[in-house]
Each structure stands twice: as structure tokens, then as C-alpha cells.
Write a protein that holds these residues in place. Structure first.
Motif, PDB file in Angstrom:
ATOM      1  N   ARG A  10      42.686  37.375  21.835  1.00 48.25           N
ATOM      2  CA  ARG A  10      43.908  36.585  21.910  1.00 48.25           C
ATOM      3  C   ARG A  10      44.792  37.006  23.078  1.00 48.25           C
ATOM      4  O   ARG A  10      45.500  36.189  23.653  1.00 48.25           O
ATOM      5  N   ARG A  11      44.747  38.274  23.436  1.00 48.93           N
ATOM      6  CA  ARG A  11      45.577  38.772  24.521  1.00 48.93           C
ATOM      7  C   ARG A  11      45.067  38.293  25.879  1.00 48.93           C
ATOM      8  O   ARG A  11      45.854  38.064  26.796  1.00 48.93           O
ATOM      9  N   ASN A  14      42.411  32.152  26.190  1.00 41.99           N
ATOM     10  CA  ASN A  14      43.250  31.102  25.612  1.00 41.99           C
ATOM     11  C   ASN A  14      42.728  30.636  24.258  1.00 41.99           C
ATOM     12  O   ASN A  14      43.506  30.418  23.333  1.00 41.99           O
ATOM     13  N   SER A 215      47.709  33.188  23.355  1.00 40.20           N
ATOM     14  CA  SER A 215      49.085  32.798  23.655  1.00 40.20           C
ATOM     15  C   SER A 215      49.099  31.900  24.879  1.00 40.20           C
ATOM     16  O   SER A 215      48.597  32.272  25.942  1.00 40.20           O
ATOM     17  N   GLY A 219      53.924  33.525  30.768  1.00 40.24           N
ATOM     18  CA  GLY A 219      54.514  34.785  30.359  1.00 40.24           C
ATOM     19  C   GLY A 219      55.480  35.323  31.398  1.00 40.24           C
ATOM     20  O   GLY A 219      55.732  34.720  32.447  1.00 40.24           O
ATOM     21  N   SER A 240      52.982  25.963  26.432  1.00 39.31           N
ATOM     22  CA  SER A 240      51.731  25.438  26.971  1.00 39.31           C
ATOM     23  C   SER A 240      51.973  24.598  28.212  1.00 39.31           C
ATOM     24  O   SER A 240      53.065  24.084  28.441  1.00 39.31           O
TER      25      SER A 240
END
Length: 246
Positions: A10-11, A14, A215, A219, A240
Motif C-alpha cells: 500500500r505504501r 496504487n 494511497s 503527497g 486521486s
């Protein structure tokens, strides 16, 4: 360890997506051999996540290059076993260990059957001959092809795609000669990869089911500024790429 890899995925990625037509039919009895192409380092993580999601009742194992196992020792704690891919002794060790693993009906063996990293568009797949011999040491097993592909769509992180093909019985494959068997295995995986590639190229999320999502957004300062601007305008912030922009 599954939780560790889920967080890691997840880090850095996508989403993990599976084509609905490629959901696996999990056999009721006997050991399972899942063989796939080998497009990237991420394949090991895909195996771990897919095994947990689709084959939770099975103990899963996977061969890995002995040198890589020395570098990433954590894989040895979760079912990976080292194999020297460049020697006759390594091939013999692979068959011996595989026979031991497949002696139990509740075990699954996951194999990158190309034995090397290769482009997803490579044809023929050039599978290693060992995959065709496994049915001889596990005649009660079920063999399932797995196609894996990666791509970038709209977000910063990459998308991982997967699809399983129709299962085959070891008894059925034993009726073929080794060269014919290898050709059949190559052909079945090729069909899965070609169909999966068509769906990936469509860039249509509706063609897939998301098993895991990371996520969205860029960022950092950029998304921080977008979030602040959205709040000032009374809008909900969607990080998104397709989200409504402030």
C-alpha cells in the motif's frame, strides 16, 4: 508477515487488481502448483498476498534464487526455499524439495516458471523444463497458470494486475510427453497473459476487482496545498488524479 507485505504494498503501489474472469477455482483435494510469468521483483509480494487471499487453507511455498534468499532472508521465514538456478545440482535440489512439499494435500507451490525476469510481452514464454516434470512427482496435484502484469495508469504508484487461468490436473498432463506438456503449460499461460494485457491496455478499472489499494495522490507539499485550498472552498478533498480539483 502478510500484514507487513500488505502495508508495504500500500505504501509503494496504487492497487492490486484481478480480472473477474481470472478468479481461481480452488481445488477441494490435493496439492496445488501455481506457475506464473516473472516480470518484476514485486512478484514475490503478489504471491504472498494472493496466497493469503485465495488459498488461505494451504501452506504456500516458493523457490527463490539462493543468492537472492541470502540477500532477502525474510522470505525464508514465510515459505521460500533457496535453489541454485545455474547448476545441475540446483535442479535436482528443486525437484527433491518440491516432491517433499507436494507430498501433502494442503500445500501450494508457487513458481515463476520462466526462472528469470522477463518482459510481459515476450513470446514464447520460454518456461523452464522443470515445470513440466513436477506432475511426475505429484500426480494428484492441480496446476493453475497465473498471469501477472504491472503498469502506470493515473496515479503516482504503479498498478499490479493478475489473473488465474483454468486449472489442469496432473493426471491429464501426464498423458503428454514432456515437450508436449511444456508446450501446453506455455500455451495456457500465454492465453491468460494475452487476455490480461487487453484489459490492462483498456485502462478501465471496471474490468478489474481491486484486492488492495494504496494511497492516491502525490503527497507532500503539493497535496497539502490542494487539501488546504479545497477546505477554504468548502469542498471535500479527493487526492486521486481524477478527483475534483480545487
Amino acid at each position: 508477515m502478510v500484514q507487513v507485505f500488505r502495508r508495504y504494498f500500500r505504501r509503494h503501489m496504487n492497487a492490486l487488481r484481478i480480472a473477474p474472469w481470472g478468479l481461481p477455482a480452488v481445488p477441494r483435494n490435493g496439492p496445488v502448483i501455481i506457475y506464473s510469468n516473472h516480470p518484476a521483483w514485486w512478484d514475490a509480494a503478489i504471491y504472498i498476498l494472493a496466497a493469503d487471499h485465495f488459498f488461505p487453507a494451504y501452506e504456500s511455498y516458493a523457490p527463490i534464487d539462493a543468492e537472492m534468499l541470502r540477500r532477502y532472508g525474510v522470505f525464508g521465514r514465510i515459505g521460500a526455499f533457496g535453489v541454485d538456478l545455474h547448476s545441475t545440482r540446483g535442479a535436482a535440489d528443486f525437484m527433491r524439495l518440491s516432491a517433499e512439499i507436494l507430498s501433502s494435500p494442503q500445500r501450494a507451490l508457487w513458481i515463476t516458471a520462466q526462472g528469470r525476469f522477463s518482459d510481459v510481452r515476450e513470446r514464447p514464454l520460454d518456461l523452464k523444463p522443470g515445470i513440466a516434470r513436477l506432475v511426475e512427482i505429484a500426480p494428484e496435484s492441480t496446476i493453475i497458470p497465473l498471469g501477472i502484469e504491472y503498469g502506470f495508469w493515473l496515479e503516482r504508484g504503479a498498478e499490479a494486475f493478475m489473473a488465474f487461468g483454468p486449472q489442469m490436473s496432473a493426471r491429464e498432463l501426464l498423458e503428454l510427453s514432456r515437450p508436449e506438456r511444456l508446450q501446453r503449460l506455455d500455451g495456457e499461460l500465454t492465453k491468460v497473459l494475452d487476455r490480461l494485457s487487453d484489459d490492462v491496455q483498456s485502462r478501465d478499472p471496471a474490468r478489474f476487482r481491486a484486492l488492495l489499494e494504496g494511497s492516491a495522490g502525490v503527497g507532500g507539499l503539493y497535496d497539502g496545498w490542494r487539501r488546504l485550498t479545497s477546505a477554504m472552498r468548502g469542498r471535500a478533498f479527493d487526492p486521486s488524479h481524477e478527483g475534483r480539483q480545487p
